[in-house]
Design a protein around this motif. Structure first.
Motif, PDB file in Angstrom:
ATOM      1  N   GLY A 122       8.804  -7.918  -8.522  1.00  0.00           N
ATOM      2  CA  GLY A 122       7.534  -8.616  -8.530  1.00  0.00           C
ATOM      3  C   GLY A 122       7.131  -9.233  -7.209  1.00  0.00           C
ATOM      4  O   GLY A 122       7.070  -8.580  -6.165  1.00  0.00           O
ATOM      5  N   HIS A 123       6.872 -10.536  -7.237  1.00  0.00           N
ATOM      6  CA  HIS A 123       6.419 -11.257  -6.053  1.00  0.00           C
ATOM      7  C   HIS A 123       7.458 -11.275  -4.938  1.00  0.00           C
ATOM      8  O   HIS A 123       7.107 -11.523  -3.777  1.00  0.00           O
ATOM      9  N   ASP A 124       8.708 -10.998  -5.260  1.00  0.00           N
ATOM     10  CA  ASP A 124       9.763 -11.048  -4.251  1.00  0.00           C
ATOM     11  C   ASP A 124       9.895  -9.753  -3.455  1.00  0.00           C
ATOM     12  O   ASP A 124      10.618  -9.708  -2.460  1.00  0.00           O
ATOM     13  N   ILE A 125       9.204  -8.692  -3.895  1.00  0.00           N
ATOM     14  CA  ILE A 125       9.193  -7.457  -3.114  1.00  0.00           C
ATOM     15  C   ILE A 125       8.308  -7.688  -1.892  1.00  0.00           C
ATOM     16  O   ILE A 125       7.213  -8.229  -1.991  1.00  0.00           O
ATOM     17  N   GLU A 126       8.791  -7.293  -0.747  1.00  0.00           N
ATOM     18  CA  GLU A 126       8.059  -7.542   0.498  1.00  0.00           C
ATOM     19  C   GLU A 126       6.779  -6.716   0.566  1.00  0.00           C
ATOM     20  O   GLU A 126       6.764  -5.528   0.240  1.00  0.00           O
ATOM     21  N   ASP A 127       5.700  -7.349   0.978  1.00  0.00           N
ATOM     22  CA  ASP A 127       4.429  -6.651   1.180  1.00  0.00           C
ATOM     23  C   ASP A 127       4.453  -6.017   2.567  1.00  0.00           C
ATOM     24  O   ASP A 127       4.196  -6.663   3.578  1.00  0.00           O
ATOM     25  N   ASN A 128       4.767  -4.724   2.588  1.00  0.00           N
ATOM     26  CA  ASN A 128       4.844  -4.029   3.882  1.00  0.00           C
ATOM     27  C   ASN A 128       3.675  -3.076   4.098  1.00  0.00           C
ATOM     28  O   ASN A 128       3.712  -2.202   4.964  1.00  0.00           O
ATOM     29  N   GLY A 129       2.630  -3.241   3.284  1.00  0.00           N
ATOM     30  CA  GLY A 129       1.436  -2.429   3.449  1.00  0.00           C
ATOM     31  C   GLY A 129       1.483  -1.089   2.758  1.00  0.00           C
ATOM     32  O   GLY A 129       0.491  -0.346   2.754  1.00  0.00           O
ATOM     33  N   SER A 130       2.610  -0.763   2.129  1.00  0.00           N
ATOM     34  CA  SER A 130       2.729   0.518   1.438  1.00  0.00           C
ATOM     35  C   SER A 130       2.358   0.350  -0.020  1.00  0.00           C
ATOM     36  O   SER A 130       2.059  -0.743  -0.497  1.00  0.00           O
ATOM     37  N   THR A 131       2.376   1.466  -0.755  1.00  0.00           N
ATOM     38  CA  THR A 131       2.120   1.410  -2.191  1.00  0.00           C
ATOM     39  C   THR A 131       3.444   1.315  -2.936  1.00  0.00           C
ATOM     40  O   THR A 131       4.507   1.611  -2.388  1.00  0.00           O
ATOM     41  N   TYR A 132       3.371   0.913  -4.211  1.00  0.00           N
ATOM     42  CA  TYR A 132       4.575   0.642  -4.975  1.00  0.00           C
ATOM     43  C   TYR A 132       4.588   1.457  -6.260  1.00  0.00           C
ATOM     44  O   TYR A 132       3.570   1.613  -6.930  1.00  0.00           O
ATOM     45  N   TYR A 133       5.772   1.955  -6.597  1.00  0.00           N
ATOM     46  CA  TYR A 133       6.009   2.722  -7.802  1.00  0.00           C
ATOM     47  C   TYR A 133       5.207   4.022  -7.760  1.00  0.00           C
ATOM     48  O   TYR A 133       4.399   4.252  -6.878  1.00  0.00           O
ATOM     49  N   ARG A 134       5.455   4.866  -8.732  1.00  0.00           N
ATOM     50  CA  ARG A 134       4.782   6.163  -8.736  1.00  0.00           C
ATOM     51  C   ARG A 134       3.292   6.043  -9.043  1.00  0.00           C
ATOM     52  O   ARG A 134       2.527   6.981  -8.839  1.00  0.00           O
ATOM     53  N   SER A 135       2.854   4.872  -9.540  1.00  0.00           N
ATOM     54  CA  SER A 135       1.431   4.643  -9.778  1.00  0.00           C
ATOM     55  C   SER A 135       0.679   4.391  -8.476  1.00  0.00           C
ATOM     56  O   SER A 135      -0.547   4.311  -8.470  1.00  0.00           O
ATOM     57  N   ARG A 136       1.425   4.266  -7.369  1.00  0.00           N
ATOM     58  CA  ARG A 136       0.863   4.027  -6.040  1.00  0.00           C
ATOM     59  C   ARG A 136      -0.003   2.764  -6.010  1.00  0.00           C
ATOM     60  O   ARG A 136      -1.066   2.725  -5.383  1.00  0.00           O
ATOM     61  N   LEU A 155      13.503  -0.099   1.289  1.00  0.00           N
ATOM     62  CA  LEU A 155      12.981   0.034  -0.068  1.00  0.00           C
ATOM     63  C   LEU A 155      12.822  -1.312  -0.757  1.00  0.00           C
ATOM     64  O   LEU A 155      11.728  -1.843  -0.868  1.00  0.00           O
ATOM     65  N   ARG A 156      13.870  -1.903  -1.252  1.00  0.00           N
ATOM     66  CA  ARG A 156      13.730  -3.090  -2.066  1.00  0.00           C
ATOM     67  C   ARG A 156      14.277  -4.363  -1.446  1.00  0.00           C
ATOM     68  O   ARG A 156      13.646  -5.398  -1.453  1.00  0.00           O
ATOM     69  N   GLY A 157      15.497  -4.302  -0.935  1.00  0.00           N
ATOM     70  CA  GLY A 157      16.184  -5.530  -0.556  1.00  0.00           C
ATOM     71  C   GLY A 157      16.873  -6.128  -1.766  1.00  0.00           C
ATOM     72  O   GLY A 157      16.573  -5.802  -2.913  1.00  0.00           O
ATOM     73  N   PHE A 158      17.826  -7.043  -1.512  1.00  0.00           N
ATOM     74  CA  PHE A 158      18.673  -7.560  -2.585  1.00  0.00           C
ATOM     75  C   PHE A 158      18.537  -9.075  -2.741  1.00  0.00           C
ATOM     76  O   PHE A 158      18.281  -9.792  -1.779  1.00  0.00           O
ATOM     77  N   TYR A 159      18.771  -9.533  -3.958  1.00  0.00           N
ATOM     78  CA  TYR A 159      18.896 -10.967  -4.208  1.00  0.00           C
ATOM     79  C   TYR A 159      20.293 -11.453  -3.823  1.00  0.00           C
ATOM     80  O   TYR A 159      20.473 -12.599  -3.438  1.00  0.00           O
TER      81      TYR A 159
END
Length: 373
Positions: A109-123, A310-314
């Motif tokens: 969710g909100h913890d995924i970094e906003d790197n300007g790309s799209t997310y998941y297969r729904s883009r 990709l994701r990064g870890f907690y």
């Protein structure tokens, strides 16, 4: 709108697991607990599936059908384990229990970094992605958490208030704590797993950047011929793909007596119970598996890419894991072959992450949500 004309029934519970893909996970084990509790003898249980299947003690309906939306409007309780559609309408008198489906290793969710790309297969864009979580979270009355670490991560990722989080453990882990050897033997016979072999469960997860229209794809980066050579005749492999993976693995000729494949939507608890060893990567399966006190190995051949791109870890990896990671297949197989595993490290891991998974999670959750105690 259909929902406006349907009266809520206080004794109807609607269950959905992984968007109607399976009869599994926390919804399944809450349902089965309630079926065995005489206090719910006069309740009506509804299960929704993408592919219709009969469920004892429940009415089975097709997910996203007219019947589904009728029962969505009628059920007092919704029990779901993943993010649902943004157009669901929930009445003030209805209760949405979001069980989720794992202790998070990867950012959500909100913890995924906003790197300007799209997310998941729904883009989805970053804004669209977090909005979809926010919309669903605004319907939640309760969110189940298996430990304090998850409670903190969920609060950050989903912006859910701490008072809505039930840190009681996962219902699905009750089965792992309470199941005996007779049941395990029965499972092996049902799945055709040899009784005289050690079972290595290989349960990898999907990659955010590998998908097609039908779902996420997974390129198998193991050589099971090599595994058979290393591990000799004492072992077999049980391969359990992630439920989001759309492509199917075909066992090569000559390995059909060594590699056994479970359906991606089968209940992974069966795989846990039948196995003696777990091999995974970035999947959260190792958190639940830890309660069995069996060896866990991490094969992360693409660790640098996954962590940084990709994701990064907690968690701090590998320090917070119950084992170090292996980036090569040879290193992994050598450890398994020589039973190289630190059980003291696993004990410390369980003290941090499985303290709530005491075999009574379902009892505690039902008591709080359905009896308001």
């Amino acid at each position: 709108m259909l929902a406006l004309f349907v009266r809520v029934d206080p004794k109807v519970v609607l269950f959905v697991s992984f968007g109607g893909k399976a009869y599994s996970d926390n919804p399944r084990y809450l349902f089965e607990y309630m079926c065995n509790d005489e206090r719910f003898a006069d309740y009506r249980f509804i299960w929704a599936f993408k592919k219709a299947r009969p469920i004892e003690n429940a009415k089975s309906i097709k997910f996203n059908s007219i019947a589904y939306y009728y029962w969505l409007a009628k059920a007092k309780y919704w029990v779901f384990n993943s993010k649902m559609a943004p157009y669901y309408y929930k009445k003030p008198t209805q209760i949405y229990l979001q069980t989720w489906h794992g202790t998070p290793l990867k950012h959500l969710g909100h913890d995924i970094e906003d790197n300007g790309s799209t997310y998941y297969r729904s883009r989805q864009s970053y804004a669209q992605m977090v909005k979809s979580y926010d919309h669903d979270m605004n319907h939640w009355d309760y969110l189940i958490s298996p430990n304090s670490f998850s409670s903190s991560a969920f609060s950050s990722a989903f912006t859910v208030p701490q008072e809505q989080i039930l840190e009681f453990g996962y219902p699905r882990v009750d089965c792992l704590v309470n199941t005996g050897n007779t049941t395990i033997v029965g499972l092996k016979k049902r799945y055709g797993i040899p009784l005289d072999k050690k079972v290595v469960l290989y349960a990898p997860t999907w990659r955010d950047n590998s998908f097609e229209l039908g779902g996420y794809t997974f390129e198998l980066k193991v050589d099971f011929n090599r595994w058979k050579t290393y591990l000799s005749e004492d072992y077999v492999v049980l391969f359990k793909p992630h439920y989001l993976i759309s492509n199917h693995y075909q066992v090569p000729k000559g390995l059909t007596d060594f590699v056994f494949v479970m359906d991606a939507n089968a209940d992974i608890n069966d795989a846990y119970l039948m196995s003696d060893i777990l091999v995974t990567d970035y999947s959260s399966v190792f958190f639940d598996y830890g309660v069995l006190n069996r060896p866990i190995y991490f094969y992360m051949y693409d660790f640098d890419e996954y962590e940084n791109e990709l994701r990064g870890f907690y968690l701090n990896v590998p320090e917070d894991l119950p084992n170090d990671i292996d980036k090569t297949e040879e290193g992994l197989l050598e450890k398994i072959k020589h039973a190289d595993f630190d059980y003291d490290r696993l004990t410390k891991f369980n003290e941090r992450f499985n303290i709530c998974n005491d075999g009574h999670a379902s009892q505690k959750i039902v008591g709080r949500v359905f009896n308001e105690t």
